[in-house]
Write a protein that holds these residues in place. Structure first.
Motif, PDB file in Angstrom:
ATOM      1  N   SER A 186       0.840  -1.200   0.000  1.00  0.00           N
ATOM      2  CA  SER A 186       0.000   0.000   0.000  1.00  0.00           C
ATOM      3  C   SER A 186       0.868   1.240   0.000  1.00  0.00           C
ATOM      4  CB  SER A 186      -0.905   0.013   1.236  1.00  0.00           C
ATOM      5  OG  SER A 186      -0.116   0.194   2.412  1.00  0.00           O
TER       6      SER A 186
ATOM      7  N   THR B 151       0.692   3.638   2.172  1.00  0.00           N
ATOM      8  CA  THR B 151       1.126   3.882   3.550  1.00  0.00           C
ATOM      9  C   THR B 151       2.367   3.072   3.878  1.00  0.00           C
ATOM     10  OG1 THR B 151      -1.122   4.407   4.285  1.00  0.00           O
ATOM     11  CG2 THR B 151       0.444   3.736   5.973  1.00  0.00           C
ATOM     12  N   GLU B 152       2.394   1.817   3.445  1.00  0.00           N
ATOM     13  CA  GLU B 152       3.564   0.979   3.680  1.00  0.00           C
ATOM     14  C   GLU B 152       4.789   1.545   2.956  1.00  0.00           C
ATOM     15  OE1 GLU B 152       4.231  -3.740   3.931  1.00  0.00           O
ATOM     16  OE2 GLU B 152       3.978  -3.036   1.867  1.00  0.00           O
TER      17      GLU B 152
ATOM     18  N   VAL C 159       5.339   4.695   2.236  1.00  0.00           N
ATOM     19  CA  VAL C 159       5.758   5.898   2.967  1.00  0.00           C
ATOM     20  C   VAL C 159       6.552   5.509   4.209  1.00  0.00           C
ATOM     21  CG1 VAL C 159       4.916   7.819   4.377  1.00  0.00           C
ATOM     22  CG2 VAL C 159       3.951   7.420   2.110  1.00  0.00           C
ATOM     23  N   GLN C 160       6.037   4.537   4.963  1.00  0.00           N
ATOM     24  CA  GLN C 160       6.744   4.095   6.174  1.00  0.00           C
ATOM     25  C   GLN C 160       8.115   3.522   5.828  1.00  0.00           C
ATOM     26  OE1 GLN C 160       3.784   1.416   7.770  1.00  0.00           O
ATOM     27  NE2 GLN C 160       2.803   3.022   8.973  1.00  0.00           N
TER      28      GLN C 160
ATOM     29  N   HIS D  47       0.795  14.511   3.294  1.00  0.00           N
ATOM     30  CA  HIS D  47      -0.308  13.607   3.597  1.00  0.00           C
ATOM     31  C   HIS D  47      -0.191  13.114   5.038  1.00  0.00           C
ATOM     32  CE1 HIS D  47      -2.591   9.765   3.410  1.00  0.00           C
ATOM     33  NE2 HIS D  47      -3.345  10.440   2.574  1.00  0.00           N
TER      34      HIS D  47
ATOM     35  N   SER E 135      -0.260  10.220   6.256  1.00  0.00           N
ATOM     36  CA  SER E 135       0.632   9.065   6.443  1.00  0.00           C
ATOM     37  C   SER E 135       2.088   9.501   6.562  1.00  0.00           C
ATOM     38  CB  SER E 135       0.467   8.082   5.282  1.00  0.00           C
ATOM     39  OG  SER E 135       0.854   8.668   4.054  1.00  0.00           O
TER      40      SER E 135
ATOM     41  N   ALA F 145       4.371   9.088   9.952  1.00  0.00           N
ATOM     42  CA  ALA F 145       5.650   8.384   9.891  1.00  0.00           C
ATOM     43  C   ALA F 145       6.777   9.251  10.449  1.00  0.00           C
ATOM     44  CB  ALA F 145       5.957   7.969   8.454  1.00  0.00           C
TER      45      ALA F 145
ATOM     46  N   ASP G 118       6.227  12.335  -2.168  1.00  0.00           N
ATOM     47  CA  ASP G 118       5.038  11.484  -2.181  1.00  0.00           C
ATOM     48  C   ASP G 118       4.280  11.815  -3.467  1.00  0.00           C
ATOM     49  OD1 ASP G 118       2.643  10.204  -1.798  1.00  0.00           O
ATOM     50  OD2 ASP G 118       1.952  11.519  -0.192  1.00  0.00           O
TER      51      ASP G 118
ATOM     52  N   SER H 242       1.147   4.572  -5.435  1.00  0.00           N
ATOM     53  CA  SER H 242       0.104   3.651  -4.978  1.00  0.00           C
ATOM     54  C   SER H 242      -0.849   3.317  -6.117  1.00  0.00           C
ATOM     55  CB  SER H 242      -0.697   4.256  -3.815  1.00  0.00           C
ATOM     56  OG  SER H 242      -1.798   3.433  -3.474  1.00  0.00           O
TER      57      SER H 242
ATOM     58  N   CYS I  67      -7.580   9.672   5.059  1.00  0.00           N
ATOM     59  CA  CYS I  67      -6.816   9.274   6.241  1.00  0.00           C
ATOM     60  C   CYS I  67      -7.044  10.208   7.422  1.00  0.00           C
ATOM     61  CB  CYS I  67      -5.323   9.204   5.901  1.00  0.00           C
ATOM     62  SG  CYS I  67      -4.917   7.859   4.766  1.00  0.00           S
TER      63      CYS I  67
END
Length: 396
Positions: free
Chosen positions: A104, A106-107, A109-110, A133, A135, A139, A211, A234, A361
């Motif tokens: 995803s 989010t994953e 970004v992390q 964002h 997310s 992070a 991003d 994404s 989010c």
């Protein structure tokens, strides 16, 4: 369990928008279509993409990290997907970068923040725009104490304050700078090339993270001019049910590979999703101008209709010329009354229409949008925000 009879047009099943049963072909979910104008949150999977994923899973189902024949074949297909994805971004990207597949956005970004920690384990200053964002902001908050995360101001209409960026680059030893491509709420497009030029001038070793999730495949990305070191994508934003990618400079290869192979900080995306994502992005990049023109026409049509029917009751937050063709962001206010966006969202939802009052989010927060507040919009007006976002199959 006996077969369920076909529903009569007057049965309660038709009145209930969500029905399901437990097994076999009867395990169906029926949802009323309505009018979907929340594509910035997630875009409906394209039927051709779903068919392609199903086709790939017939033969490419093995674990690409397994050493056997089928695993090796899956790895071969994944490498083809990586090459296709990089070529879709830029011809130069193919030789300059590598890809880490994620489940995803989010994953991804992390993983980007974990990568920054691997490259600069001793810590340092990370700059980020106040338009990032949720997310990304989350992070950054989870970064260890040795990392100092400092916000960059937004100037009028959501534009990154380049003077503020330059001053902070002169003052601090900056290890990373995070600036989004397209703002997920307002649709504001940032000048990534200008950011890269300042990094070149003052801090050549600073990692440039962007991003690109909200803009990739929709707005031309200045890859060759901006040359981001870390970029997130994404698939859910352009017609896939799942799948994301973290694209990184080859100089980060060793640390990037370790995120998955050594530390297992990123999940293993099935190869069919990786290939479908790459093929979809390549297709969208080839048809980008045509899709943009269509989206722009629909957005202008929408605004014209709203002006004719609701003149004086709203205003555009970002001029269309500075925003994504796929996002229309409004403040619902007149000279005497301000209307809460969240209430309008619920009212439209009751009529089968999906829009949003901000980023998905941040939907459960009770505070006004941090992005709008950073732009200098008063709290009362920030609560009046409404985002209408278009997709590739949206019609007038």
């Amino acid at each position: 369990m006996p077969d369920r009879p076909e529903a009569d047009s007057n049965t309660a099943e038709q009145k209930n928008p969500l029905t399901s049963s437990l097994c076999g072909d009867r395990d169906r979910v029926i949802i009323q279509n309505g009018i979907y104008l929340d594509h910035a949150a997630a875009m409906p999977p394209d039927p051709a993409v779903l068919a392609r994923i199903a086709e790939l899973f017939q033969t490419v189902y093995a674990n690409q990290e397994s050493p056997g024949f089928h695993g090796s074949q899956a790895l071969h297909i994944q490498k083809k997907a990586e090459q296709l994805l990089k070529c879709a971004l830029s011809e130069n990207c193919n030789s300059e970068c590598m890809v880490l597949w994620c489940s995803s956005g989010t994953e991804a970004v992390q993983a980007s923040m974990k990568l920054i920690q691997k490259v600069y384990p001793s810590g340092g200053v990370i700059l980020f725009s106040e338009g990032e964002h949720a997310s990304v902001r989350a992070a950054l908050k989870e970064m260890p104490g040795s990392y100092q995360c400092l916000p960059l101001k937004l100037a009028s209409e959501g534009t990154l304050d380049l003077d503020d960026l330059e001053q902070k680059l002169k003052k601090f030893n900056v290890i990373a700078c995070a600036v989004h491509f397209v703002q997920s709420e307002t649709g504001k497009i940032q000048d990534l090339t200008a950011v890269r030029n300042l990094l070149k001038k003052h801090s050549s070793k600073t990692l440039f993270f962007t991003d690109a999730i909200q803009g990739i495949g929709k707005i031309p990305l200045p890859w060759d001019q901006a040359k981001p070191d870390i970029l997130t994508i994404s698939g859910q934003k352009f017609g896939l049910p799942s799948g994301a990618a973290l694209v990184c400079s080859n100089t980060l290869r060793k640390d990037l590979v370790s995120l998955r192979n050594t530390f297992h900080l990123v999940g293993r995306l099935p190869v069919p999703f990786a290939m479908a994502l790459a093929e979809r992005l390549e297709y969208l990049q080839r048809n980008l101008n045509e899709n943009r023109k269509k989206a722009s026409e629909i957005k202008n049509f929408l605004l014209q209709e709203l002006q004719e029917n609701l003149f004086g009751y709203f205003q555009e937050t970002i001029p269309s010329s500075d925003a994504s063709d796929y996002i229309c962001h409004l403040l619902l206010k007149s000279s005497s009354v301000t209307y809460q966006g969240a209430i309008v969202v619920r009212a439209l939802s009751a009529r089968g229409i999906s829009v949003s009052s901000g980023s998905a989010c941040d939907a459960e927060t009770k505070t006004p949008s941090a992005v709008l507040r950073a732009m200098g919009i008063p709290i009362k007006d920030a609560y009046s925000a409404l985002r209408i976002s278009l997709g590739f199959h949206t019609t007038k």
